[in-house]
Write a protein that holds these residues in place. Structure first.
Motif, mmCIF file in Angstrom:
data_model
loop_
_atom_site.group_PDB
_atom_site.id
_atom_site.type_symbol
_atom_site.label_atom_id
_atom_site.label_comp_id
_atom_site.label_asym_id
_atom_site.label_seq_id
_atom_site.Cartn_x
_atom_site.Cartn_y
_atom_site.Cartn_z
ATOM 1 N N TYR A 92 135.124 30.915 -0.739
ATOM 2 C CA TYR A 92 136.181 30.182 -1.447
ATOM 3 C C TYR A 92 135.677 28.794 -1.871
ATOM 4 C CZ TYR A 92 137.474 27.124 2.467
ATOM 5 O OH TYR A 92 137.478 26.167 3.439
ATOM 6 N N HIS A 94 133.906 25.959 -4.094
ATOM 7 C CA HIS A 94 132.549 26.054 -4.642
ATOM 8 C C HIS A 94 131.707 26.639 -3.519
ATOM 9 C CE1 HIS A 94 128.566 25.095 -5.942
ATOM 10 N NE2 HIS A 94 128.983 24.473 -7.034
ATOM 11 N N TRP A 165 135.437 15.429 5.070
ATOM 12 C CA TRP A 165 135.770 16.859 5.098
ATOM 13 C C TRP A 165 135.863 17.329 6.546
ATOM 14 C CZ3 TRP A 165 135.101 19.951 0.331
ATOM 15 C CH2 TRP A 165 134.765 19.167 -0.780
HETATM 16 C C1 LIG Z 1 133.762 24.676 5.121
HETATM 17 S S1 LIG Z 1 134.449 23.532 4.001
HETATM 18 C C2 LIG Z 1 134.534 24.532 2.562
HETATM 19 C C3 LIG Z 1 134.712 23.739 1.299
HETATM 20 C C4 LIG Z 1 134.741 24.621 0.061
HETATM 21 N N1 LIG Z 1 133.475 25.290 -0.115
HETATM 22 C C5 LIG Z 1 135.069 23.830 -1.202
HETATM 23 O O1 LIG Z 1 134.363 24.020 -2.199
HETATM 24 O O2 LIG Z 1 136.026 23.055 -1.212
HETATM 25 C C6 LIG Z 1 136.091 23.447 4.583
HETATM 26 C C7 LIG Z 1 136.700 22.085 4.305
HETATM 27 O O3 LIG Z 1 137.019 21.990 2.925
HETATM 28 C C8 LIG Z 1 138.201 21.242 2.759
HETATM 29 N N2 LIG Z 1 139.251 22.125 2.219
HETATM 30 C C9 LIG Z 1 139.228 23.453 2.097
HETATM 31 N N3 LIG Z 1 140.367 23.910 1.538
HETATM 32 C C10 LIG Z 1 141.129 22.814 1.310
HETATM 33 C C11 LIG Z 1 142.419 22.600 0.761
HETATM 34 N N4 LIG Z 1 143.179 23.616 0.338
HETATM 35 N N5 LIG Z 1 142.875 21.335 0.681
HETATM 36 C C12 LIG Z 1 142.138 20.285 1.118
HETATM 37 N N6 LIG Z 1 140.933 20.429 1.651
HETATM 38 C C13 LIG Z 1 140.427 21.672 1.743
HETATM 39 C C14 LIG Z 1 138.610 20.740 4.145
HETATM 40 O O4 LIG Z 1 137.995 19.477 4.356
HETATM 41 C C15 LIG Z 1 138.010 21.816 5.015
HETATM 42 O O5 LIG Z 1 137.847 21.380 6.341
#
Ligand SMILES: C[S@@+](CC[C@H](N)C(=O)[O-])C[C@H]1O[C@@H](n2cnc3c(N)ncnc32)[C@H](O)[C@@H]1O
Length: 258
Positions: A92, A94, A165
């Protein structure tokens, strides 16, 4: 080049609507789609779109070290390509932003001579820029993983925007189905060394559904430790001050251009 290839794609944050045309094609055309997405609508679409779809969520065993989980996911992706399949790994957001497995699988497969590539997707940061009306160019922007920021005592420029994050998972090295948020007060403690207690802090959660608004909490930094925080929240710290100009450099730049 050996047969078998990998394409790593992202589905964006919002169910179905954020999928790019090239990511859609990659999912449809792959022999197998190995996916890790966090909404049921996108999962259902992948199940229909690809002839051999498989969720990677069973790798997330309660209590298991996260590094072991990510390592096992990479091993799984790599092994399927080695068997000669054209694999699409679907993550999900990027697929390469705060997401190690896609990068690592590509690195290993390329080293073995396989074709492997990543397609860009819409990340949390892209949604944040749009929803909060923040241009990262206005002040400059720094992004850190919250636990890494804390345990390495990262130095930040408080005159620029800071994005943290995984603030809902501070110190959670093991996968927990119900994250405890126990580490959040430690993060706030460190931030209070850098910002005033009243500094506005934004807890941002992008909406996974097209019809719903994002959840945006704006509160003083001192109150963040007690806030209701979802495990997928991202923290945004606006600049504390506007940095002074370096007058000497400004003059030298002027002279160069005159
Ligand atoms: C493992 S990282 C993945 C990020 C993902 N690949 C992206 O492109 O956003 C997971 C983190 O992304 C952020 N994140 C993911 N989904 C989110 C959302 N719906 N709203 C805000 N932050 C989100 C949060 O900081 C979460 O802890």
């Amino acid at each position: 080049m050996p047969s078998g290839s990998l394409t790593v794609v992202g589905t964006g944050i919002q169910a179905a609507t954020h999928l790019t045309a090239e990511a859609r094609l990659a999912v449809e055309q792959a022999d197998e789609a190995l996916y890790l997405v966090n909404d049921a609508v996108t999962a259902a679409w992948i199940e229909r779109a690809n002839p051999k779809p498989r969720s990677l969520t069973p790798f997330y065993e309660h209590g298991k070290d996260r590094r072991e989980i990510y390592g096992a996911i990479v091993d799984e992706i790599v092994s399927r390509v080695r068997q000669g399949l054209d694999v699409c790994a679907v993550l999900y957001g990027h697929p390469g932003v705060f997401a190690w497995p896609g990068h690592e699988a590509i690195r290993r497969l390329r080293a073995e001579g396989f074709g492997a590539r990543m397609l860009p997707g819409i990340s949390t940061e892209d949604c944040l820029v749009a929803d909060l009306g923040i241009d990262p160019a206005s002040s400059g922007c720094q992004s850190y993983e919250a636990t890494d920021f804390l345990v390495r005592r990262r130095t930040i420029d408080t005159g620029a925007l800071v994005i943290l994050w995984q603030v809902g998972l501070v110190g959670e090295w093991r996968f927990d189905r119900d994250p405890t948020m126990r580490g959040l007060p430690l993060l706030v403690e460190r931030l209070l060394e850098l910002y005033p207690a009243e500094h506005e802090t934004i807890l941002y959660e992008a909406s996974p559904y097209p019809m719903c608004e994002p959840i945006v909490q704006r509160l003083p930094l001192r109150a963040v430790g007690e806030a209701e925080v979802s495990p997928v929240v991202t923290m945004v710290l606006p600049p504390r001050e506007e940095p002074e100009f370096d007058r000497e450099m400004l003059e030298r730049v002027r002279l160069r251009l005159s």
